[in-house]
Structures are given as structure tokens and as C-alpha cells.
Write an enzyme that holds these catalytic residues in place. Structure first.
Site, short mmCIF file in Angstrom:
data_model
loop_
_atom_site.label_atom_id
_atom_site.label_comp_id
_atom_site.label_asym_id
_atom_site.label_seq_id
_atom_site.Cartn_x
_atom_site.Cartn_y
_atom_site.Cartn_z
CG ASP A 118 -2.13 -0.85 1.07
OD1 ASP A 118 -2.13 -1.71 0.17
OD2 ASP A 118 -3.10 -0.65 1.83
CG HIS A 137 2.73 -0.34 4.22
ND1 HIS A 137 2.39 -1.17 5.27
CD2 HIS A 137 1.63 0.42 3.98
CE1 HIS A 137 1.13 -0.90 5.65
NE2 HIS A 137 0.65 0.06 4.88
#
Ligand SMILES: [Zn+2]
Length: 238
Positions: free
Chosen positions: A44, A188
Site C-alpha cells: 500500500d 508497504h
């Protein structure tokens, strides 16, 4: 039949067999997650600054991932977004600047989604088919707007907690602990320790029999409709 003739025939057969195959473009995804063990790693808020190293690792192990991108970073790092698409990963929409959609009016949500669709299409040539609302925060209005864009909303089955620990060994331990069949794992690519841990995580998952696939490949079996949310969070009513 002369030897010359039979070898010509053999060549002709080979040509007939090979030509149609060679002429067809190789499908990006051939994995059927109802037949084999699948998991989807998702990254993300990117493209993050370490996306290049991550893409190298994924390429080395022939693993696919899904990137839920923020439009503002697609604009800042277009080459990474393009490379993600070229190398067969999935590009999802994670808003433009990461606001909590449940605090915004409808036009602002639409604008966040639309701007990101536009910039991804412009730089990577593909249109995201999935929405991950920032913080995983969604309500009925978010769902209705996702439906307008033709997208289901994708959350995660478990997190690597990488943003909290920022520790390579912890990220690996947590990720492997929560990994399960048809899992969608939140990570991430702006966390350096995540990217550092990836070769080992990917090798271990593959040695456990997992196919690392995109979210779209994984959720094909669930027949999600625009505006659906998956996995359905506790307390979600529609
Ligand atoms: Zn996010």
C-alpha cells in the site's frame, strides 16, 4: 515412404502444432486458485521509494503482487508504476492523497478515486479494477461510489504490521505466521525492512506450496461485484 518425405511430414506436424501457440499472447495469469494454494501480497501507499528493489525480488522468484497506489506517488514515481504493470503485477486504487473516505463528502471521494484512475492509466497504461479505501475505512457511501467506478473494495485478511515494527525479522515472522491459503496480506513498499525481508518471505511461502498471485486472480473464485467489500469487515451491513 522415403525418409526425406517422412522428415518433411514431421516438420509440418511440428509447425502445425506450434504455430497457433506461438501466435497467442501468453496470458498474464494462468493460476486457478480453486486448484492450487494461493496467497496475495499487497503493498500500500506507493509506489514507495523501495519499489524498484521489491520488483527485482518479485521478478527473480516469478511472484506477482498487488500494489494499492496513491495517485500522488504515481505522479512522483511514474517509472515504478509503469514497471509494475509491465511485469504483470496488479495496480489498485488507494486514493490520491490517503484521506479517510468516511469523513469526506461524495464529490471529494469521487475526485480522489478518479484522479488516481487517471494518473495510473496515463503513466502505466492500465486502469485499476480494485479499490482499497485508505485505512480500510469504508461505509455505504464509499461502497456506492466504488460501485459507480465498477470496483469492488479489497481489504486484507491479515497484516504484516511492518509499518509498526519496522524490523526485518519481526516482519518476516509476522507475515509467515498470518499467511494462509487465499490470504490477502497487507504490506508497504515504503518500509525498507519489508523490502529487505521479501526474498526470504517469498522463498518460504513458495517452499510451503503457495502461488503468489494478484488479488484479482485470488478473488476470481468469489465473483465480487462492484461496491462489494472483501473480506467483509465485522459489523458491515449493506
Ligand atoms: Zn494506506
Amino acid at each position: 515412404m522415403s525418409r526425406h518425405f517422412s522428415s518433411l511430414l514431421a516438420i509440418a506436424c511440428v509447425a502445425v502444432t506450434l504455430t497457433p501457440t506461438a501466435a497467442q499472447a501468453k496470458p498474464v495469469e494462468e493460476v486457478d486458485c480453486t486448484q492450487v494454494k494461493c496467497i496475495a501480497l499487497t503493498f500500500d501507499d506507493g509506489p514507495g521509494q523501495y519499489a524498484g528493489t521489491l520488483l527485482d525480488t518479485l521478478k527473480k522468484y516469478n511472484a506477482k503482487a498487488t500494489f494499492f497506489l496513491e495517485g500522488q506517488y504515481v505522479k512522483a514515481r511514474p517509472a515504478f508504476a509503469k514497471r509494475m504493470a509491465v511485469e504483470g503485477h496488479e495496480l489498485g486504487n488507494h486514493s490520491y492523497k490517503h484521506p479517510n473516505f468516511t469523513t469526506l463528502e461524495a464529490p471529494a471521494i469521487r475526485s480522489e478515486i478518479k484522479k488516481t484512475q487517471d494518473i495510473v492509466k496515463q503513466v502505466a497504461g492500465v486502469e485499476p479494477k480494485l479499490l482499497r479505501p485508505p485505512y480500510g475505512m469504508a461505509d455505504i457511501e464509499t461502497s456506492d461510489i466504488a460501485a459507480e467506478f465498477g470496483m469492488p473494495m479489497i481489504l486484507w485478511t491479515a497484516g504484516s504490521r511492518d509499518w509498526a515494527t519496522k524490523n526485518e525479522a519481526e516482519i518476516k515472522k509476522q507475515t509467515l505466521e498470518v499467511a494462509k491459503e487465499n490470504g490477502i496480506i497487507l504490506m508497504h513498499d515504503w518500509v525498507k525492512q519489508t523490502v529487505d525481508a521479501m526474498p526470504s518471505i517469498v522463498r518460504t511461502l513458495q517452499s510451503r506450496g503457495y502461488h503468489l498471485v494478484t488479488v484479482s486472480t485470488l478473488v476470481k473464485q468469489y465473483n465480487l461485484q462492484p461496491g462489494d467489500i472483501f473480506p467483509v469487515p465485522e459489523g458491515w451491513e449493506k
